[in-house]
Write a protein that holds these residues in place. Structure first.
Motif, PDB file in Angstrom:
ATOM      1  N   THR A  40     -15.938  20.848  -3.020  1.00 24.91           N
ATOM      2  CA  THR A  40     -14.776  20.821  -2.147  1.00 24.91           C
ATOM      3  C   THR A  40     -13.720  21.745  -2.738  1.00 24.91           C
ATOM      4  O   THR A  40     -13.528  21.800  -3.953  1.00 24.91           O
ATOM      5  N   LEU A  41     -13.076  22.483  -1.890  1.00 24.95           N
ATOM      6  CA  LEU A  41     -12.052  23.412  -2.339  1.00 24.95           C
ATOM      7  C   LEU A  41     -10.783  22.657  -2.673  1.00 24.95           C
ATOM      8  O   LEU A  41     -10.367  21.768  -1.939  1.00 24.95           O
ATOM      9  N   GLU A  42     -10.182  23.015  -3.776  1.00 27.90           N
ATOM     10  CA  GLU A  42      -8.902  22.430  -4.145  1.00 27.90           C
ATOM     11  C   GLU A  42      -7.812  23.207  -3.424  1.00 27.90           C
ATOM     12  O   GLU A  42      -7.754  24.427  -3.517  1.00 27.90           O
ATOM     13  N   SER A  77      -5.759  30.101   2.611  1.00 29.68           N
ATOM     14  CA  SER A  77      -6.451  29.874   3.879  1.00 29.68           C
ATOM     15  C   SER A  77      -5.616  28.943   4.750  1.00 29.68           C
ATOM     16  O   SER A  77      -4.686  28.295   4.274  1.00 29.68           O
ATOM     17  N   SER A  78      -5.962  28.885   6.010  1.00 23.44           N
ATOM     18  CA  SER A  78      -5.220  28.060   6.956  1.00 23.44           C
ATOM     19  C   SER A  78      -5.399  26.584   6.650  1.00 23.44           C
ATOM     20  O   SER A  78      -6.385  26.164   6.061  1.00 23.44           O
ATOM     21  N   VAL A  79      -4.427  25.803   7.078  1.00 19.43           N
ATOM     22  CA  VAL A  79      -4.432  24.353   6.896  1.00 19.43           C
ATOM     23  C   VAL A  79      -4.165  23.715   8.258  1.00 19.43           C
ATOM     24  O   VAL A  79      -3.368  24.236   9.041  1.00 19.43           O
ATOM     25  N   ILE A  80      -4.841  22.603   8.523  1.00 18.45           N
ATOM     26  CA  ILE A  80      -4.570  21.853   9.746  1.00 18.45           C
ATOM     27  C   ILE A  80      -3.658  20.686   9.388  1.00 18.45           C
ATOM     28  O   ILE A  80      -4.004  19.853   8.546  1.00 18.45           O
ATOM     29  N   VAL A  81      -2.493  20.647  10.000  1.00 22.96           N
ATOM     30  CA  VAL A  81      -1.580  19.520   9.837  1.00 22.96           C
ATOM     31  C   VAL A  81      -1.927  18.545  10.952  1.00 22.96           C
ATOM     32  O   VAL A  81      -1.763  18.852  12.133  1.00 22.96           O
ATOM     33  N   GLN A  82      -2.437  17.386  10.566  1.00 23.11           N
ATOM     34  CA  GLN A  82      -2.862  16.405  11.561  1.00 23.11           C
ATOM     35  C   GLN A  82      -1.677  15.619  12.103  1.00 23.11           C
ATOM     36  O   GLN A  82      -1.483  15.520  13.306  1.00 23.11           O
ATOM     37  N   VAL A  83      -0.906  15.046  11.203  1.00 23.03           N
ATOM     38  CA  VAL A  83       0.183  14.177  11.653  1.00 23.03           C
ATOM     39  C   VAL A  83       1.279  14.098  10.592  1.00 23.03           C
ATOM     40  O   VAL A  83       1.008  14.200   9.396  1.00 23.03           O
ATOM     41  N   ILE A  84       2.494  13.947  11.056  1.00 22.93           N
ATOM     42  CA  ILE A  84       3.637  13.605  10.202  1.00 22.93           C
ATOM     43  C   ILE A  84       4.107  12.239  10.675  1.00 22.93           C
ATOM     44  O   ILE A  84       4.543  12.088  11.819  1.00 22.93           O
ATOM     45  N   ASP A  85       3.987  11.243   9.809  1.00 23.95           N
ATOM     46  CA  ASP A  85       4.555   9.910  10.073  1.00 23.95           C
ATOM     47  C   ASP A  85       5.897   9.863   9.367  1.00 23.95           C
ATOM     48  O   ASP A  85       5.965  10.182   8.177  1.00 23.95           O
ATOM     49  N   ASP A 160       5.049  10.562   5.495  1.00 19.38           N
ATOM     50  CA  ASP A 160       3.828  11.135   4.953  1.00 19.38           C
ATOM     51  C   ASP A 160       3.306  12.212   5.892  1.00 19.38           C
ATOM     52  O   ASP A 160       3.406  12.079   7.110  1.00 19.38           O
ATOM     53  N   VAL A 161       2.740  13.272   5.305  1.00 19.58           N
ATOM     54  CA  VAL A 161       2.074  14.332   6.061  1.00 19.58           C
ATOM     55  C   VAL A 161       0.592  14.262   5.707  1.00 19.58           C
ATOM     56  O   VAL A 161       0.236  14.198   4.527  1.00 19.58           O
ATOM     57  N   PHE A 162      -0.268  14.278   6.731  1.00 20.13           N
ATOM     58  CA  PHE A 162      -1.709  14.287   6.534  1.00 20.13           C
ATOM     59  C   PHE A 162      -2.239  15.648   6.974  1.00 20.13           C
ATOM     60  O   PHE A 162      -1.981  16.076   8.094  1.00 20.13           O
ATOM     61  N   TYR A 163      -2.982  16.321   6.084  1.00 19.04           N
ATOM     62  CA  TYR A 163      -3.462  17.672   6.376  1.00 19.04           C
ATOM     63  C   TYR A 163      -4.777  17.914   5.653  1.00 19.04           C
ATOM     64  O   TYR A 163      -5.152  17.174   4.742  1.00 19.04           O
ATOM     65  N   ASN A 164      -5.502  18.960   6.060  1.00 24.52           N
ATOM     66  CA  ASN A 164      -6.718  19.383   5.374  1.00 24.52           C
ATOM     67  C   ASN A 164      -6.953  20.857   5.635  1.00 24.52           C
ATOM     68  O   ASN A 164      -6.147  21.512   6.294  1.00 24.52           O
ATOM     69  N   THR A 169     -14.076  19.374   9.061  1.00 17.87           N
ATOM     70  CA  THR A 169     -15.226  18.900   8.301  1.00 17.87           C
ATOM     71  C   THR A 169     -15.284  19.466   6.893  1.00 17.87           C
ATOM     72  O   THR A 169     -16.075  19.011   6.086  1.00 17.87           O
ATOM     73  N   SER A 170     -14.481  20.471   6.585  1.00 22.74           N
ATOM     74  CA  SER A 170     -14.518  21.028   5.231  1.00 22.74           C
ATOM     75  C   SER A 170     -13.363  20.454   4.427  1.00 22.74           C
ATOM     76  O   SER A 170     -12.269  20.283   4.911  1.00 22.74           O
ATOM     77  N   GLY A 171     -13.646  20.169   3.183  1.00 19.43           N
ATOM     78  CA  GLY A 171     -12.618  19.595   2.330  1.00 19.43           C
ATOM     79  C   GLY A 171     -12.404  18.135   2.661  1.00 19.43           C
ATOM     80  O   GLY A 171     -13.173  17.516   3.375  1.00 19.43           O
ATOM     81  N   HIS A 172     -11.363  17.582   2.146  1.00 17.46           N
ATOM     82  CA  HIS A 172     -11.040  16.192   2.414  1.00 17.46           C
ATOM     83  C   HIS A 172      -9.601  16.108   2.898  1.00 17.46           C
ATOM     84  O   HIS A 172      -8.838  17.050   2.789  1.00 17.46           O
TER      85      HIS A 172
END
Length: 182
Positions: A40-42, A77-85, A160-164, A169-172
């Motif tokens: 997994t990429l850090e 590389s690009s990051v997907i920001v899923q949600v900001i609570d 909290d921000v949730f992103y990957n 499917t890549s990374g966590h």
């Protein structure tokens, strides 16, 4: 023509394909051996800033408040920001009062997600995300309402921000907690 010719041709072609696979060095043992696990990429944490908390409109009965965040991606590389609570507090008087809470974006649920509400943050780029909420004046905290009307409110925003990585499917999934006062 005789149909047996087509059957013999198909069997011959199938035998030729099997012969090529066997001659290429691949063996059933190699195909059955476990593959090495993917690393997994850090990724570096994204940067989150509270851009603004502003009162857009206020009356005796309600106030429309907007909270705005600025996110920066330091990764190559690009990051997907899923949600900001987030939760918004007013801290201008003796006790901290939670005003509202909200969510920008959405998290995947289940196997299939139709219509996503994710945000792609390109490498080295920044973006602003904002949300509005309406606060009703119930008359229980007159000091809070007078602070809002006079634009003297002191804000605290936590969440909290949730992103990957750029693929779901890549990374966590990564989580970043934040707390700001303004």
């Amino acid at each position: 023509m005789n149909p047996k010719i087509f059957v013999f041709a198909a069997v011959g072609a199938f035998a030729a394909v099997i012969g090529v696979v066997l001659m290429s060095g691949s063996t059933i043992e190699n195909l059955a051996s476990p593959q090495p696990e993917r690393q997994t990429l850090e990724i570096q944490p994204i940067k989150v800033e509270l851009d603004d908390v502003s009162i857009l409109q206020i009356s005796e009965r309600s106030a429309t408040i907007e909270v705005k965040f600025k996110l920066t991606n330091p990764n190559p590389s690009s990051v997907i920001v899923q949600v900001i609570d987030y939760q918004v507090y007013e801290t201008g008087f003796s006790e901290q009062t939670q005003i509202s809470g909200g969510q920008i974006g959405s998290r995947p649920e289940g196997m299939v997600e139709f219509g996503s509400n994710y945000y792609t943050l390109l490498d080295g780029a920044e973006m602003s995300l904002k949300d509005k909420f309406i606060l009703q004046n119930n008359g229980n905290i007159p000091k809070l309402w007078s602070d809002l009307q006079e634009n003297k409110a002191e804000w605290k925003v936590t969440g909290d921000v949730f992103y990957n990585l750029s693929s779901m499917t890549s990374g966590h999934e990564n989580e970043l907690h934040f707390e700001f006062t303004k």
